[in-house]
Motif scaffolding. Sequence first.
Motif, PDB file in Angstrom:
ATOM      1  N   TYR A 122       0.833  -1.192   0.000  1.00 43.42           N
ATOM      2  CA  TYR A 122       0.000   0.000   0.000  1.00 43.42           C
ATOM      3  C   TYR A 122       0.877   1.256   0.000  1.00 43.42           C
ATOM      4  O   TYR A 122       2.043   1.212   0.423  1.00 43.42           O
ATOM      5  CB  TYR A 122      -0.919   0.019   1.224  1.00 43.42           C
ATOM      6  CG  TYR A 122      -1.995  -1.035   1.179  1.00 43.42           C
ATOM      7  CD1 TYR A 122      -3.216  -0.788   0.547  1.00 43.42           C
ATOM      8  CD2 TYR A 122      -1.795  -2.278   1.769  1.00 43.42           C
ATOM      9  CE1 TYR A 122      -4.198  -1.766   0.500  1.00 43.42           C
ATOM     10  CE2 TYR A 122      -2.770  -3.261   1.724  1.00 43.42           C
ATOM     11  CZ  TYR A 122      -3.968  -2.997   1.081  1.00 43.42           C
ATOM     12  OH  TYR A 122      -4.932  -3.963   1.028  1.00 43.42           O
ATOM     13  N   ILE A 123       0.292   2.377  -0.452  1.00 42.23           N
ATOM     14  CA  ILE A 123       1.030   3.631  -0.461  1.00 42.23           C
ATOM     15  C   ILE A 123       1.574   3.939   0.929  1.00 42.23           C
ATOM     16  O   ILE A 123       2.695   4.427   1.081  1.00 42.23           O
ATOM     17  CB  ILE A 123       0.127   4.789  -0.955  1.00 42.23           C
ATOM     18  CG1 ILE A 123      -0.212   4.634  -2.430  1.00 42.23           C
ATOM     19  CG2 ILE A 123       0.809   6.136  -0.731  1.00 42.23           C
ATOM     20  CD1 ILE A 123      -1.105   5.732  -2.968  1.00 42.23           C
ATOM     21  N   SER A 124       0.794   3.657   1.943  1.00 39.14           N
ATOM     22  CA  SER A 124       1.189   3.971   3.316  1.00 39.14           C
ATOM     23  C   SER A 124       2.455   3.231   3.755  1.00 39.14           C
ATOM     24  O   SER A 124       3.091   3.615   4.738  1.00 39.14           O
ATOM     25  CB  SER A 124       0.048   3.640   4.278  1.00 39.14           C
ATOM     26  OG  SER A 124      -0.294   2.266   4.188  1.00 39.14           O
ATOM     27  N   GLU A 125       2.825   2.200   3.025  1.00 39.45           N
ATOM     28  CA  GLU A 125       4.020   1.433   3.376  1.00 39.45           C
ATOM     29  C   GLU A 125       5.281   1.942   2.674  1.00 39.45           C
ATOM     30  O   GLU A 125       6.380   1.449   2.938  1.00 39.45           O
ATOM     31  CB  GLU A 125       3.801  -0.035   3.024  1.00 39.45           C
ATOM     32  CG  GLU A 125       2.636  -0.697   3.756  1.00 39.45           C
ATOM     33  CD  GLU A 125       2.403  -2.116   3.269  1.00 39.45           C
ATOM     34  OE1 GLU A 125       3.162  -3.006   3.697  1.00 39.45           O
ATOM     35  OE2 GLU A 125       1.470  -2.323   2.464  1.00 39.45           O
ATOM     36  N   LEU A 126       5.145   2.916   1.785  1.00 36.03           N
ATOM     37  CA  LEU A 126       6.295   3.422   1.043  1.00 36.03           C
ATOM     38  C   LEU A 126       7.203   4.252   1.935  1.00 36.03           C
ATOM     39  O   LEU A 126       6.747   5.008   2.795  1.00 36.03           O
ATOM     40  CB  LEU A 126       5.834   4.292  -0.132  1.00 36.03           C
ATOM     41  CG  LEU A 126       5.099   3.588  -1.268  1.00 36.03           C
ATOM     42  CD1 LEU A 126       4.534   4.623  -2.235  1.00 36.03           C
ATOM     43  CD2 LEU A 126       6.028   2.622  -2.003  1.00 36.03           C
ATOM     44  N   ASP A 127       8.509   4.130   1.709  1.00 33.89           N
ATOM     45  CA  ASP A 127       9.456   5.038   2.326  1.00 33.89           C
ATOM     46  C   ASP A 127       9.352   6.373   1.599  1.00 33.89           C
ATOM     47  O   ASP A 127       9.115   6.417   0.383  1.00 33.89           O
ATOM     48  CB  ASP A 127      10.873   4.466   2.218  1.00 33.89           C
ATOM     49  CG  ASP A 127      11.858   5.159   3.131  1.00 33.89           C
ATOM     50  OD1 ASP A 127      11.428   5.970   3.973  1.00 33.89           O
ATOM     51  OD2 ASP A 127      13.073   4.890   3.002  1.00 33.89           O
ATOM     52  N   THR A 128       9.516   7.449   2.293  1.00 35.04           N
ATOM     53  CA  THR A 128       9.306   8.772   1.700  1.00 35.04           C
ATOM     54  C   THR A 128      10.579   9.617   1.773  1.00 35.04           C
ATOM     55  O   THR A 128      11.459   9.353   2.586  1.00 35.04           O
ATOM     56  CB  THR A 128       8.166   9.509   2.437  1.00 35.04           C
ATOM     57  OG1 THR A 128       8.531   9.705   3.809  1.00 35.04           O
ATOM     58  CG2 THR A 128       6.867   8.745   2.353  1.00 35.04           C
ATOM     59  N   PRO A 129      10.650  10.634   0.904  1.00 36.11           N
ATOM     60  CA  PRO A 129       9.698  11.042  -0.135  1.00 36.11           C
ATOM     61  C   PRO A 129       9.621   9.993  -1.255  1.00 36.11           C
ATOM     62  O   PRO A 129      10.651   9.445  -1.655  1.00 36.11           O
ATOM     63  CB  PRO A 129      10.270  12.343  -0.676  1.00 36.11           C
ATOM     64  CG  PRO A 129      11.291  12.802   0.335  1.00 36.11           C
ATOM     65  CD  PRO A 129      11.818  11.556   0.955  1.00 36.11           C
TER      66      PRO A 129
END
Length: 346
Positions: A2-9
């Motif tokens: 899910y998007i929420s699991e992506l490292d950011t930025p």
Amino acid sequence: MYISELDTPALTVDLDILERNIAQMATLCQNLDIPLRPHTKTHKVPQIAQMQIEAGAQGITCQKVGEAEVMVAVGIDDILIPYNIVGKPKLERLMQLAKQATITVAVDSDITARGLSEQAQKDGATIQVVVEMDTGSKRCGVQSPQAVQALAQTIVDLPGLDFQGVMTYPSRLEAKPFIDETLELLRKDGISVSMVSGGGTGSEVNSKQIGCTETRSGSYIYEGMQRIGPETVNPETCALRMIVTVVSTPTANRVITDGGMKAFTSYPPTPYGYIIEQPEVKIYGMSVEHGHIDVSGSSHRFQVGEQLSVIPVHQGMTSNLHDELVAVRNGQVEAIWPIAGRGKVK
């Protein structure tokens, strides 16, 4: 994932919007009966270029030799480089590409044309050439129909070069007399013209009306059918989103994210971007690695660790800062594409 699991930025693209933008531009150009040659400098992603070709594009546009190398490597075989290619290193690479695909380049001087011819002869290659016209942009381009005529005559006589026609940017209705006179002069000289290339997202109708045989559009891929600005970002048509994380809430009116100039662009306009979850808040500044957000107009209480989705204002410049693009649909990651043309400025 899910998007929420992506490292950011994390730079992401909404596939539903991306596919819709591709389809809408393809349909527009089909209805106008003008071939589309999309400009890939906005996205620099071979997979997206292939999607554009599958939707009906007759080829692609790349701004630099390095971008074209990336696209030829995946089998794309019809590329326009609307740029003056100058210098031995670039010319050698260009001729290698010309042996693998149909490559057309722009020139606006005798010196550039002769440089192409000399390298083509050395390498046993043939390169297609168009003359760039300055019809009002005041950038590159010859300054009159007579100058086009003279340069075309030179190109026709140079070995290794195959004269194709002319190009301009952007497509302005005011350019029609210049183009008409140019084509008439070339006709009288017996010089065949197979390409009249215009360009600019939002200028497709103009390209048709001024007599272009193709139109080059690039920004539509991420922005929609019209260019955007700081005050006109539209989440319904803008496909790109930068996922950032709140890393500090130092005051009630200010939060700080992990997306600064190195994630978005140097010296961005103010306010910058559009925050999807809370559009009432504004990115009022950026330092190198921090985004500064004014949250005084929001009742939302921001927390450290919260993720935000920001639509960049200049999406092509933002793309050039990242190694990969995360393709997302309905909040889930479907693919991660290398931005293979990123940084290819040579």
